[in-house]
Design a protein around this motif. Structure first.
Motif, short mmCIF file in Angstrom:
data_model
loop_
_atom_site.label_atom_id
_atom_site.label_comp_id
_atom_site.label_asym_id
_atom_site.label_seq_id
_atom_site.Cartn_x
_atom_site.Cartn_y
_atom_site.Cartn_z
N ASN A 69 25.15 41.56 34.35
CA ASN A 69 26.09 40.70 33.65
C ASN A 69 26.26 39.36 34.37
O ASN A 69 26.29 38.30 33.75
CB ASN A 69 27.43 41.41 33.51
N LEU A 70 26.37 39.41 35.69
CA LEU A 70 26.57 38.19 36.47
C LEU A 70 25.30 37.35 36.54
O LEU A 70 25.34 36.12 36.38
CB LEU A 70 27.06 38.54 37.87
N ILE A 71 24.17 38.00 36.74
CA ILE A 71 22.90 37.27 36.82
C ILE A 71 22.60 36.59 35.49
O ILE A 71 22.06 35.48 35.45
CB ILE A 71 21.76 38.22 37.24
N SER A 72 22.97 37.25 34.38
CA SER A 72 22.67 36.72 33.04
C SER A 72 23.34 35.38 32.78
O SER A 72 22.95 34.65 31.86
CB SER A 72 23.10 37.72 31.97
N GLN A 73 24.35 35.05 33.58
CA GLN A 73 25.07 33.80 33.35
C GLN A 73 24.36 32.59 33.97
O GLN A 73 24.82 31.45 33.83
CB GLN A 73 26.50 33.94 33.89
N HIS A 74 23.26 32.83 34.68
CA HIS A 74 22.44 31.72 35.18
C HIS A 74 21.83 31.00 33.97
O HIS A 74 21.28 31.63 33.07
CB HIS A 74 21.33 32.27 36.08
N HIS A 129 23.22 31.59 42.91
CA HIS A 129 24.03 31.76 41.71
C HIS A 129 25.10 32.84 41.92
O HIS A 129 26.25 32.68 41.47
CB HIS A 129 23.12 32.14 40.54
N LEU A 130 24.74 33.93 42.59
CA LEU A 130 25.69 35.04 42.79
C LEU A 130 26.75 34.73 43.83
O LEU A 130 27.78 35.42 43.89
CB LEU A 130 24.92 36.31 43.18
N GLN A 131 26.52 33.71 44.64
CA GLN A 131 27.48 33.39 45.70
C GLN A 131 28.87 33.10 45.15
O GLN A 131 29.88 33.47 45.74
CB GLN A 131 26.97 32.20 46.52
N GLN A 132 28.92 32.46 43.98
CA GLN A 132 30.23 32.13 43.38
C GLN A 132 31.02 33.39 43.05
O GLN A 132 32.25 33.42 43.13
CB GLN A 132 30.03 31.30 42.12
N PHE A 133 30.33 34.45 42.68
CA PHE A 133 31.01 35.69 42.32
C PHE A 133 31.41 36.48 43.57
O PHE A 133 32.38 37.23 43.54
CB PHE A 133 30.10 36.53 41.42
N ALA A 184 34.55 34.81 44.58
CA ALA A 184 35.64 35.18 43.67
C ALA A 184 36.06 36.63 43.83
O ALA A 184 37.02 37.07 43.19
CB ALA A 184 35.21 34.92 42.23
N GLY A 185 35.36 37.38 44.68
CA GLY A 185 35.72 38.77 44.93
C GLY A 185 35.22 39.74 43.88
O GLY A 185 35.65 40.90 43.85
N LEU A 186 34.27 39.32 43.02
CA LEU A 186 33.77 40.20 41.98
C LEU A 186 32.70 41.16 42.48
O LEU A 186 32.54 42.26 41.94
CB LEU A 186 33.22 39.37 40.81
N ILE A 187 31.93 40.73 43.49
CA ILE A 187 30.92 41.60 44.10
C ILE A 187 30.92 41.35 45.61
O ILE A 187 31.46 40.34 46.09
CB ILE A 187 29.50 41.34 43.54
N GLU A 188 30.32 42.28 46.33
CA GLU A 188 30.16 42.11 47.77
C GLU A 188 28.81 41.49 48.07
O GLU A 188 27.90 41.53 47.24
CB GLU A 188 30.29 43.46 48.48
#
Length: 550
Positions: free
Chosen positions: A459-464, A504-508, A511-515
């Motif tokens: 879900n998070l990667i798809s937002q790239h 791209h995933l660094q923002q999440f 934000a505390g959504l993933i480690e």
């Protein structure tokens, strides 16, 4: 004091919940609507459709089909298939919707296991049946299904061609009453190991599922999928869980229906525009295929509502669909559940939400539909709280669940352990009863003692902005047990590598959504992500391909 039982008068009619009852209202509400065949351009009124159902019943009876016999269908999505959805079970026979995308040896297995007696097969599948005919031990007769007015000579001996046999059959048939618990349909679901497993559903189950699906698709102010003015076109194969049961609802309501034949982007888009389609359902990969088509770029999709199921709807795909005017929603279920369990539930004020909030609401797995009792359990079978945090296996009870796997008592017992059907999905349920599937039990990535949800990562990667589709799997790792790997398809002329995905995933992470340990160790860009026979992402095959390559 014992419960009081209903004691009807001797003269009272005992109304069985049979599929034939769903046809009663079709002409009342759909007298001016058509059932359209994209395969051959033919159009039928509901009066003609009902007569064709009766002709089909007479034709099958003439071929020796009796109550309890199994009749197999191998076809694309056509009005013929819809006629089979009704006529075959209404006779008291069992409709076997054969998955035509299985390997030949699996098709043979399912047809033998189901004990098919009569087979209705499209011209495209007759050559296959001709090759394996000697292996089909219970089949007695074949009927040719052709899209041409001048059918070619079939690849194997048949008793005739469908339209010609139908034309010769009587147009009236008195469908009998029988026990509503009689099996109406069967089909096969593919697992990760072994042969496909047969699931089956009774008339009572299908009628209850139809009524609940009809209510569910119209009871939410912001999700009015099926109303009198709706034009329905399935993009989920009719062999797969009765096209999610929607054809039964559309026929009961008398809606205009469009059956596209074989799924080809150009044909789907042409039918969408020409027939003014308003509602469809499909897996995410099919919607992505349609949106990526060159012809789609010039089409105004405003007013098209699409229910997504089979795999998780990602934020990236939902955002892309909404940007093109497509109203997308999530539905959840599985082959064993007929399939409806939950859908998106948009609050009354949802029309005021910005697009980001719209996306977040629409990708939730949703709230259980009426008559569904849904819980989550831990590894010891204990119920977990509905607080949105506790994560466990989703188990369900509802009237339309398969009662087991056909002739497989041990697997049936596993499916129904402790009186609840086990979905094999891990999820959370919050205080508003909203379910969020976190992963399949077999797809959760176990790394260094921590669990990573492959669905959350997808879900998070798809937002790239340059990524179209993604599949995340766990690969064996000597130090951590498993580590995530991402397989991607990207937009034309785009280049995406592991470092860009990590950035791209660094923002999440912030934000505390993933480690930080959730960032994939490796990324592969491919032209097409492997899919199953029903269009879902095939993670079993992805893992096998990646491990072989390494």
């Amino acid at each position: 004091m014992p419960v009081k039982l209903l004691k009807p008068a001797d003269e009272a009619y005992q109304y069985p919940l049979l599929i034939k009852q769903l046809l009663l209202s079709s002409e009342r509400y759909g007298a001016n609507n058509e059932i359209v065949g994209g395969n051959n351009g033919k159009r039928y009124s509901y009066a003609e459709f009902n007569q064709r159902v009766q002709r089909l019943a007479n034709m099958l009876t003439e071929q020796g089909v009796k109550q309890g016999d199994v009749v197999a269908v191998l076809d694309w999505d056509t009005p013929r298939y819809l006629e089979c959805f009704f006529a075959i079970p209404m006779l008291g026979a069992v409709l076997h919707t054969v998955n035509v995308r299985l390997a030949p040896e699996q098709i043979v297995y399912t047809m033998n296991h189901a004990e098919d007696k009569v087979v209705l097969a499209h011209d495209d599948f007759l050559p296959l049946l001709a090759k394996v005919k000697h292996e089909l031990v219970t089949v007695e007769k074949y009927i040719q299904l052709s899209d041409s007015d001048t059918p070619a000579e079939p690849a194997l001996a048949t008793v005739g061609e469908y339209e010609r046999l139908l034309a010769a059959a009587l147009p009236e048939f008195d469908f009998p009453d029988f026990d509503e618990n009689a099996i109406a349909t069967t089909f096969y679901t593919t697992g990760t190991t072994g042969n496909p497993k047969g699931v089956y559903f009774s008339h009572r189950q299908l009628v209850l599922h139809t009524l609940t699906l009809a209510a569910t698709t119209s009871m939410n102010d912001n999700m009015q999928l099926m109303q009198a003015s709706s034009v329905y076109m399935p993009i989920t194969p009719m062999f797969h869980v009765h096209a999610w049961g929607v054809p039964y609802v559309a026929t009961m309501m008398g809606l205009k229906q469009v059956y596209p034949g074989r799924y080809e982007p150009a044909t789907l888009l042409q039918l969408f525009v020409r027939e003014k389609v308003t509602f469809s359902h499909c897996v995410p990969t099919i919607l992505q295929m349609v949106l990526s088509s060159e012809k789609a770029q010039a089409i105004d999709f405003s007013g098209w509502q699409v229910l997504i199921g089979g795999s998780a709807l990602t934020a990236g795909l939902a955002d892309a669909a909404l940007a093109r005017g497509i109203q997308v929603y999530t539905g959840y279920g599985m082959s064993e559940t007929c399939p409806l369990l939950s859908t998106t539930w948009l609050p009354l004020e949802a029309s005021d939400f910005d697009q980001q909030r719209q996306v977040q609401e629409r990708i939730k797995t949703g709230r259980p539909v009426p008559l569904v009792n849904m819980r989550i359990i831990d590894n010891n079978g204990r119920f977990l709280p509905h607080d949105g945090e506790a994560m466990g296996e989703v188990v369900v009870r509802t009237p339309w669940l398969t009662q087991g796997y056909l002739n497989e008592p041990e697997k049936s017992a596993e499916l129904w352990a402790n009186g609840w059907m086990h979905t094999g999905d891990v999820g959370t349920i919050d205080s508003n009863y909203t379910l969020q599937i976190r992963d399949r039990i077999k797809d959760v990535i176990k790394t260094g003692g921590e669990w990573i949800s492959s669905l959350d990562l997808e879900n998070l990667i798809s937002q790239h902005p340059d990524i179209e589709l993604t599949a995340v799997v766990g690969l064996p790792d000597t130090e951590w047990g498993e580590r995530p790997h991402a397989m991607l398809t990207v937009k034309a002329d785009a280049a995406v590598d592991r470092e860009q995905v990590a950035d791209h995933l660094q923002q999440f992470i912030e934000a505390g959504l993933i480690e930080k340990w959730a960032i994939p160790d490796s990324v592969t860009v491919v032209a097409e992500i492997p899919r199953t026979s029903v269009g879902k992402i095939d993670k079993k095959l992805i893992r096998k391909q990646l491990q072989t390559a390494n």
